[in-house]
Design a protein around this motif. Structure first.
Motif, mmCIF file in Angstrom:
data_model
loop_
_atom_site.group_PDB
_atom_site.id
_atom_site.type_symbol
_atom_site.label_atom_id
_atom_site.label_comp_id
_atom_site.label_asym_id
_atom_site.label_seq_id
_atom_site.Cartn_x
_atom_site.Cartn_y
_atom_site.Cartn_z
ATOM 1 N N UNK A 278 0.826 -1.209 0.000
ATOM 2 C CA UNK A 278 0.000 0.000 0.000
ATOM 3 C C UNK A 278 0.858 1.256 0.000
ATOM 4 N N UNK A 279 0.273 2.340 -0.508
ATOM 5 C CA UNK A 279 0.980 3.617 -0.569
ATOM 6 C C UNK A 279 -0.025 4.749 -0.451
ATOM 7 N N UNK A 491 -5.466 6.538 -0.157
ATOM 8 C CA UNK A 491 -4.752 5.258 -0.069
ATOM 9 C C UNK A 491 -4.822 4.500 -1.393
ATOM 10 N N UNK A 492 -3.767 3.743 -1.666
ATOM 11 C CA UNK A 492 -3.750 2.815 -2.805
ATOM 12 C C UNK A 492 -3.228 1.473 -2.324
ATOM 13 N N UNK A 509 7.703 4.443 -1.391
ATOM 14 C CA UNK A 509 6.278 4.757 -1.337
ATOM 15 C C UNK A 509 5.440 3.620 -0.740
ATOM 16 N N UNK A 510 5.848 2.363 -0.941
ATOM 17 C CA UNK A 510 4.988 1.222 -0.648
ATOM 18 C C UNK A 510 5.403 0.489 0.626
ATOM 19 N N UNK A 511 4.360 0.056 1.376
ATOM 20 C CA UNK A 511 4.548 -0.714 2.603
ATOM 21 C C UNK A 511 3.878 -2.075 2.457
ATOM 22 N N UNK A 512 4.382 -3.082 3.173
ATOM 23 C CA UNK A 512 3.844 -4.441 3.087
ATOM 24 C C UNK A 512 2.659 -4.611 4.039
ATOM 25 N N UNK A 516 -0.682 2.144 4.663
ATOM 26 C CA UNK A 516 0.611 2.702 4.276
ATOM 27 C C UNK A 516 1.322 3.293 5.489
ATOM 28 N N UNK A 517 2.638 3.315 5.447
ATOM 29 C CA UNK A 517 3.409 3.914 6.536
ATOM 30 C C UNK A 517 3.059 5.389 6.651
ATOM 31 N N UNK A 518 2.881 5.836 7.886
ATOM 32 C CA UNK A 518 2.446 7.216 8.113
ATOM 33 C C UNK A 518 3.426 8.226 7.537
ATOM 34 N N UNK A 519 4.707 7.913 7.574
ATOM 35 C CA UNK A 519 5.730 8.855 7.130
ATOM 36 C C UNK A 519 6.182 8.618 5.689
ATOM 37 N N UNK A 520 5.562 7.672 4.996
ATOM 38 C CA UNK A 520 5.981 7.374 3.623
ATOM 39 C C UNK A 520 5.686 8.560 2.708
ATOM 40 N N UNK A 521 6.541 8.747 1.723
ATOM 41 C CA UNK A 521 6.296 9.792 0.729
ATOM 42 C C UNK A 521 5.050 9.445 -0.066
ATOM 43 N N UNK A 522 4.323 10.476 -0.478
ATOM 44 C CA UNK A 522 3.112 10.265 -1.270
ATOM 45 C C UNK A 522 3.470 10.231 -2.752
#
Length: 553
Positions: A278-279, A491-492, A509-512, A516-522
């Protein structure tokens, strides 16, 4: 016998003076009416439009013939200003930005469709007629009331002229800042300032169109179109969940509900053999106009206004479905909301398009929601996916979580959906909530998104097989839900039974997980076309994820 001239009585003069004062108050109210929902505060009304004393002085000094022309001009100008401000109020409440009359007249039709489908055709007609009557009445009152200034006797005219000169002299002394006599009272020129602002907005729109025309000339995929070799033999399905924004995940009112639902979907799909990454995606829009989000993904260009959209669909830039089609996929778009011509179809160039009629729904509609998403997904499996002659690339627009979020369909066993006649008008809950009270609308929104994610999770577990399925929001909800959030993120989630496919997606961008990770780049929404076209080659290309658009700036 000599005729005697009738001298107006004191009562007549007093009545003319009263009407004149009331008209001046009306003129003041119309000129300072806010064009932004956040401006309905006491401090906003602590201003004096210098247009008011100038208009009054001009009417006092001109003869009756010139006065008639001036009153017509003032009434027309104020009425135009009122309509533009109302357009700004509605557009800012719905989409978070001002109304652009040059490029967005079509939104009037969209608003009419949403209103009539939500509250009923007769009620919508009645509401429109009432609004028209009010506008006409205001115009007549203003025009006739300003004419009363000609009926004032000399003492009243002299006194009113003196009163009007005071703020003008004060403004000259303070150069348009706070008033000398009332420091908290700001004086400024409303009509002139508004004209300058509108001209600047128009100039920006023209510059934006020129910039977009340049962007259309460059396509990083031109000349080396992808073959999506890592996806050969798989269906690729993009599902848009209406109004599924980051607010649903982050807002304290929905956070626990969202976390529980995302965990449940992750568990259900994992049990069915699916993996997910997810991202966050940065959408170009807020509150509505989903077709701009869909076209942003398909084009690789950021479409934040309809003028860009119009220029895009008349261009020869290849859509994402067209790229898949050239690589050997059968392509389809499923949009149950469409009841008229799909004008952008000539640009998308898909093999098959399924609108409201083509889906052949036999149940009752839900207002603006033409059919439940459970039927849409069932019909997609039966009419589209099962009949595709090659691997399928499809784009589906869901509707259950579309404003105004009521009534909502009651979930049915999948095997009972059939032609949709099970939704006969009894299988629904909730109501058409008035937006005058925000809390019931917010609650209904949360329920609708939660229910839609539950539905999508069941669909994936039941029908995904070996397809690559992308589930994403199109935009943040309207401001009534959580105010305007500090970002336009949605969210994606990307699902596949082949975990190795998902590991091709960039960790930036993507988390398993479903969350998605709160601090991940959009990820810019316009970068999805490039992402899919480069990450799923047999040997992924080293490409920047920013597309040809101006997102990098």
């Amino acid at each position: 016998m000599p005729q005697t001239q009738t001298v107006p009585s004191d009562n007549v003069h007093r009545r003319a003076a009263l009407y004149s004062l009331l008209t001046v108050c009306l003129l003041f109210m119309l000129l300072v009416l806010p064009g932004h929902p956040d401006q309905f505060t006491r401090s906003h009304w602590q201003q004096l439009p210098l247009d008011v004393p100038v208009i009054v002085l001009l009417l006092l000094l001109t003869n009756r013939a010139l006065s008639t022309v001036l009153r017509l001009l003032v009434t027309a100008a104020v009425l135009c200003l009122l309509l533009l401000r109302l357009g700004d109020l509605i557009s800012r409440a719905a989409f978070g930005r001002a109304f652009n009359p040059l490029a967005e007249w079509h939104l009037i039709q969209q608003g009419w469709t949403l209103t009539s489908d939500t509250i009923g055709l007769s009620q919508a007609i009645g509401l429109s007629l009432a609004g028209l009557v009010i506008l006409v009445a205001l115009a007549i009152l203003l025009y006739r009331g300003l004419g009363c200034l000609n009926g004032l006797n000399r003492p009243w005219r002299r006194s009113l002229a003196i009163v009007c000169c005071v703020p003008l002299l004060s403004a000259m002394a303070t150069a348009g800042g706070p008033g000398r006599f009332v420091p908290s009272l700001k004086t400024h020129w409303v009509l002139a300032d508004e004209l300058v602002e509108r001209v600047q907005y128009t100039q920006w729109a023209i510059r934006d169109q020129k910039q977009f025309s340049r962007l259309l000339q460059v396509d990083e995929l031109s000349g080396r179109e992808p073959d999506f070799s890592a996806l050969q033999g798989r269906d690729v399905i993009i599902i848009y969940v209406e109004s599924y924004g980051r607010s649903f995940v982050d807002d304290p009112q929905f956070r626990d509900l969202a976390d529980a639902r995302l965990q449940a979907v992750q568990g259900e799909t994992l049990s069915a053999g699916l993996h997910v990454r997810s991202a966050w995606v940065d959408s170009p829009i807020r509150g509505g106009r989903s077709w701009l989000a869909h076209a942003t993904v398909a084009s690789g260009l950021r479409l934040g206004n309809h003028a860009r959209f119009d220029r895009l669909i008349s261009s020869d830039r290849k859509s994402l479905p067209q790229l898949f089609r050239q690589a050997g996929w059968t392509t389809s778009v499923v949009l149950p909301v469409v009841k008229s011509a799909w004008v952008e179809g000539a640009w998308y160039q898909v093999d098959r398009f399924f609108d409201h009629d083509a889906l052949d729904y036999q149940g009752k509609d839900f207002g603006f929601v033409t059919m439940p998403d459970q039927y849409t997904l069932t019909a997609f499996e039966r009419k589209v996916r099962a009949t595709a002659e090659a691997p399928l690339m499809a784009h589906i627009g869901l509707l259950d979580s579309h404003a105004p979020w009521g009534p909502l369909p009651v979930h049915q066993p999948w095997e009972k959906i059939d032609d949709g006649s099970v939704f006969d008008g009894t299988q629904r809950f909730g109501e058409r909530y008035s937006w005058a009270r925000a809390e019931p609308v917010r609650k209904a929104y949360g329920i609708s998104v939660d229910q839609n994610l539950k539905l999508v999770g069941e669909y994936l577990a039941r029908y995904a097989d070996d397809a690559l399925i992308i589930v994403m929001g199109d935009h943040q909800p309207a401001s009534i839900i959580s105010g305007w959030a500090p970002n336009a993120h949605v969210p994606m989630h990307i699902f596949s039974s082949d975990e190795a496919l998902l590991q091709r997606l960039p960790d930036e961008f993507f988390s398993d997980a479903m969350l998605p990770a709160e601090t991940a780049s959009a990820l810019p929404m316009e970068s999805i076309r490039t992402l899919l076209s480069t990450s799923f080659e047999e040997t992924p290309a080293e490409e920047p994820l920013l597309s040809d658009s101006e997102s990098a700036t």
